[in-house]
Design a protein around this motif. Structure first.
Motif, PDB file in Angstrom:
ATOM      1  N   VAL A  45       0.906  -1.188  -0.129  1.00 40.62           N
ATOM      2  CA  VAL A  45      -0.042   0.065   0.025  1.00 40.62           C
ATOM      3  C   VAL A  45       0.882   1.211  -0.040  1.00 40.62           C
ATOM      4  O   VAL A  45       0.620   2.166  -0.707  1.00 40.62           O
ATOM      5  CB  VAL A  45      -0.734   0.088   1.215  1.00 40.62           C
ATOM      6  CG1 VAL A  45      -1.899   1.571   1.195  1.00 40.62           C
ATOM      7  CG2 VAL A  45      -2.043  -1.347   1.231  1.00 40.62           C
ATOM      8  N   THR A  46       1.711   1.296   0.829  1.00 42.47           N
ATOM      9  CA  THR A  46       2.867   2.214   1.213  1.00 42.47           C
ATOM     10  C   THR A  46       3.414   2.709  -0.254  1.00 42.47           C
ATOM     11  O   THR A  46       3.551   3.880  -0.907  1.00 42.47           O
ATOM     12  CB  THR A  46       3.669   2.141   1.962  1.00 42.47           C
ATOM     13  OG1 THR A  46       3.201   2.016   3.336  1.00 42.47           O
ATOM     14  CG2 THR A  46       4.729   3.431   2.138  1.00 42.47           C
ATOM     15  N   SER A  47       3.842   1.554  -1.058  1.00 45.40           N
ATOM     16  CA  SER A  47       4.558   1.676  -2.392  1.00 45.40           C
ATOM     17  C   SER A  47       3.625   2.574  -3.497  1.00 45.40           C
ATOM     18  O   SER A  47       4.304   2.868  -4.282  1.00 45.40           O
ATOM     19  CB  SER A  47       4.831   0.364  -2.958  1.00 45.40           C
ATOM     20  OG  SER A  47       3.858  -0.268  -3.368  1.00 45.40           O
ATOM     21  N   GLU A  48       2.167   2.715  -3.232  1.00 46.57           N
ATOM     22  CA  GLU A  48       1.346   3.480  -4.014  1.00 46.57           C
ATOM     23  C   GLU A  48       1.111   4.592  -3.809  1.00 46.57           C
ATOM     24  O   GLU A  48       1.123   5.538  -4.412  1.00 46.57           O
ATOM     25  CB  GLU A  48       0.136   2.491  -4.059  1.00 46.57           C
ATOM     26  CG  GLU A  48       0.031   1.035  -4.641  1.00 46.57           C
ATOM     27  CD  GLU A  48       0.848   1.030  -5.862  1.00 46.57           C
ATOM     28  OE1 GLU A  48       0.483   1.672  -6.933  1.00 46.57           O
ATOM     29  OE2 GLU A  48       1.737   0.262  -6.149  1.00 46.57           O
ATOM     30  N   LEU A  49       1.064   4.586  -2.311  1.00 49.78           N
ATOM     31  CA  LEU A  49       0.634   6.129  -1.603  1.00 49.78           C
ATOM     32  C   LEU A  49       1.913   7.063  -1.963  1.00 49.78           C
ATOM     33  O   LEU A  49       1.460   8.219  -2.398  1.00 49.78           O
ATOM     34  CB  LEU A  49       0.350   6.151  -0.148  1.00 49.78           C
ATOM     35  CG  LEU A  49      -0.588   5.145   0.202  1.00 49.78           C
ATOM     36  CD1 LEU A  49      -0.904   5.039   1.701  1.00 49.78           C
ATOM     37  CD2 LEU A  49      -1.980   5.340  -0.773  1.00 49.78           C
ATOM     38  N   VAL A  50       2.908   6.745  -1.933  1.00 46.31           N
ATOM     39  CA  VAL A  50       4.097   7.632  -2.030  1.00 46.31           C
ATOM     40  C   VAL A  50       4.167   8.281  -3.385  1.00 46.31           C
ATOM     41  O   VAL A  50       4.284   9.391  -3.578  1.00 46.31           O
ATOM     42  CB  VAL A  50       5.473   7.002  -1.432  1.00 46.31           C
ATOM     43  CG1 VAL A  50       6.566   7.950  -1.662  1.00 46.31           C
ATOM     44  CG2 VAL A  50       5.534   6.662  -0.183  1.00 46.31           C
ATOM     45  N   PRO A  51       4.360   7.413  -4.325  1.00 44.30           N
ATOM     46  CA  PRO A  51       4.362   7.997  -5.610  1.00 44.30           C
ATOM     47  C   PRO A  51       3.311   8.889  -6.148  1.00 44.30           C
ATOM     48  O   PRO A  51       3.533   9.926  -6.787  1.00 44.30           O
ATOM     49  CB  PRO A  51       4.488   6.855  -6.729  1.00 44.30           C
ATOM     50  CG  PRO A  51       5.085   5.593  -5.713  1.00 44.30           C
ATOM     51  CD  PRO A  51       4.453   5.943  -4.353  1.00 44.30           C
TER      52      PRO A  51
END
Length: 213
Positions: A45-51
């Motif tokens: 999930v984090t890997s999507e939110l940051v970009p």
């Protein structure tokens, strides 16, 4: 209806996504394709939110597991967002969670009303084809029952006219399952969209176009 479907994130066509999405603002993120990865789901999930934040969007995860049997509530939630982002993972798990939450009805209805832009990659894109047959070469349908409590569903949402084969010639597909599936479809005479990680398929209204590099 507006669809932006990729093999990996924006591919090489962020400009196309940006034109469809308009000014960056709130964006709903669905990461349920990762539900069978309990130890890695949070990082996924984090890997999507940051970009997305780096592009100026305000992402918010909408976890379909919180809407099981509550499609009206899901509709109210998604109606607050102009853009929906559906990440990759296991396509069969994602399809099951769409069914359990009613997203497989709610989202097509919102798209038909042009209430939002659907952007998805890998599983999030493959889900929208007419069926999921062939994807068992890369995604394990056996993960559905222990994760979702139902049997795999092989029908896609049917929002595009042919299946998507993702990750063609990609380092994210070291076993080259995408290349094998594309070859099988060609041999069978099955129309399909074979996408490298740079390519995207876009639907605007009734027009569908593939962007390559």
């Amino acid at each position: 209806m507006r669809l932006f479907l990729a093999s990996y994130r924006f591919g090489e066509h962020y400009d196309v996504f940006a034109e469809l999405a308009g000014t960056p603002g709130p964006i709903a993120v669905i990461a349920n394709a990762c539900d069978s990865w309990p130890g890695a789901r949070a990082a996924a999930v984090t890997s999507e939110l940051v970009p997305l934040r780096n592009r100026g969007f305000a992402p918010h995860e909408v976890d379909l597991r919180e809407y099981i049997g509550r499609p009206a509530e899901l509709r109210r939630t998604l109606s607050r967002f102009p853009v929906l982002w559906v990440r990759g993972g296991n396509t069969f798990v994602l399809r099951a969670q769409f069914a359990r939450s009613g997203a497989d009805t709610v989202i097509p209805e919102l798209l038909a009303a042009d209430s939002l832009l659907y952007a998805g990659y890998s599983a999030g894109a493959c889900l929208l084809g007419p069926h999921l047959h062939g994807l068992e070469t890369s995604d394990d349908p056996r993960e559905v029952a222990p994760t979702c409590g139902i049997e795999p569903i092989w029908e896609g949402l049917g929002l595009i006219d042919r299946p998507i084969v993702a990750h063609l010639d990609s380092p994210t597909d070291p076993e080259e399952t995408g290349k094998g599936l594309a070859a099988r479809f060609r041999a069978d005479g099955t129309p399909h969209w074979a996408l490298t990680d740079a390519d995207v398929v876009v639907r605007i209204g009734n027009e569908i176009r593939c962007y390559t590099v």
